[in-house]
Design a protein around this motif. Structure first.
Motif, short mmCIF file in Angstrom:
data_model
loop_
_atom_site.label_atom_id
_atom_site.label_comp_id
_atom_site.label_asym_id
_atom_site.label_seq_id
_atom_site.Cartn_x
_atom_site.Cartn_y
_atom_site.Cartn_z
N GLU A 11 0.85 -1.20 0.00
CA GLU A 11 0.00 0.00 0.00
C GLU A 11 0.87 1.24 0.00
O GLU A 11 1.87 1.30 0.72
CB GLU A 11 -0.89 -0.01 1.25
N ARG A 12 0.51 2.20 -0.82
CA ARG A 12 1.18 3.51 -0.77
C ARG A 12 0.47 4.35 0.27
O ARG A 12 -0.76 4.35 0.34
CB ARG A 12 1.13 4.19 -2.13
N ALA A 18 5.19 3.85 2.52
CA ALA A 18 4.50 2.70 1.94
C ALA A 18 4.50 1.57 2.96
O ALA A 18 5.40 1.45 3.79
CB ALA A 18 5.17 2.24 0.66
N GLU A 36 8.79 6.19 -7.54
CA GLU A 36 8.11 5.50 -8.63
C GLU A 36 7.53 4.15 -8.21
O GLU A 36 6.78 3.52 -8.96
CB GLU A 36 9.07 5.30 -9.83
N GLN A 38 5.23 1.34 -6.99
CA GLN A 38 3.78 1.18 -6.98
C GLN A 38 3.40 -0.10 -6.24
O GLN A 38 4.25 -0.98 -6.03
CB GLN A 38 3.26 1.11 -8.43
N VAL A 39 2.13 -0.21 -5.89
CA VAL A 39 1.63 -1.43 -5.23
C VAL A 39 1.94 -2.62 -6.13
O VAL A 39 1.71 -2.58 -7.34
CB VAL A 39 0.11 -1.31 -4.97
N ASP A 41 5.03 -3.74 -6.65
CA ASP A 41 6.46 -3.70 -6.97
C ASP A 41 7.27 -4.25 -5.80
O ASP A 41 6.84 -4.20 -4.64
CB ASP A 41 6.93 -2.25 -7.20
#
Length: 84
Positions: A11-12, A18, A36, A38-39, A41
């Motif tokens: 989750e960001r 995060a 950069e 993201q969920v 990654d």
């Protein structure tokens, strides 16, 4: 010695944070160095900071090696049976 662990972004969060998952352990880390990310990654985490993105295949190989190491250590610590 430094240790950086591959963790999956779950989750960001606000403020360059995060929630990441490493083998069921979830922790909030800074993603200021990897904005950069993201969920889904994988990031390399060192002392509470994501310091880089990691290819998913490389992350899975690394995590599999950690699991193999953990299993071999558990096996080595098992009693070998009583002497007769």
């Amino acid at each position: 010695m430094c240790l950086a662990l591959p963790s999956r972004v779950v989750e960001r969060l606000p403020d360059d944070q995060a929630l990441v998952d490493l083998g069921g352990v979830r922790k909030t880390v800074s993603i200021a160095l990897t904005p950069e990310a993201q969920v889904g990654d994988y990031v390399i985490v060192h002392v509470g900071h994501a310091i880089g993105l990691l290819d998913p295949e490389e992350a899975e190989r690394t995590l599999a090696l950690f699991a193999e190491l953990e299993a071999s250590q558990a096996e080595a610590s098992q009693p070998t049976g009583a002497a007769t």
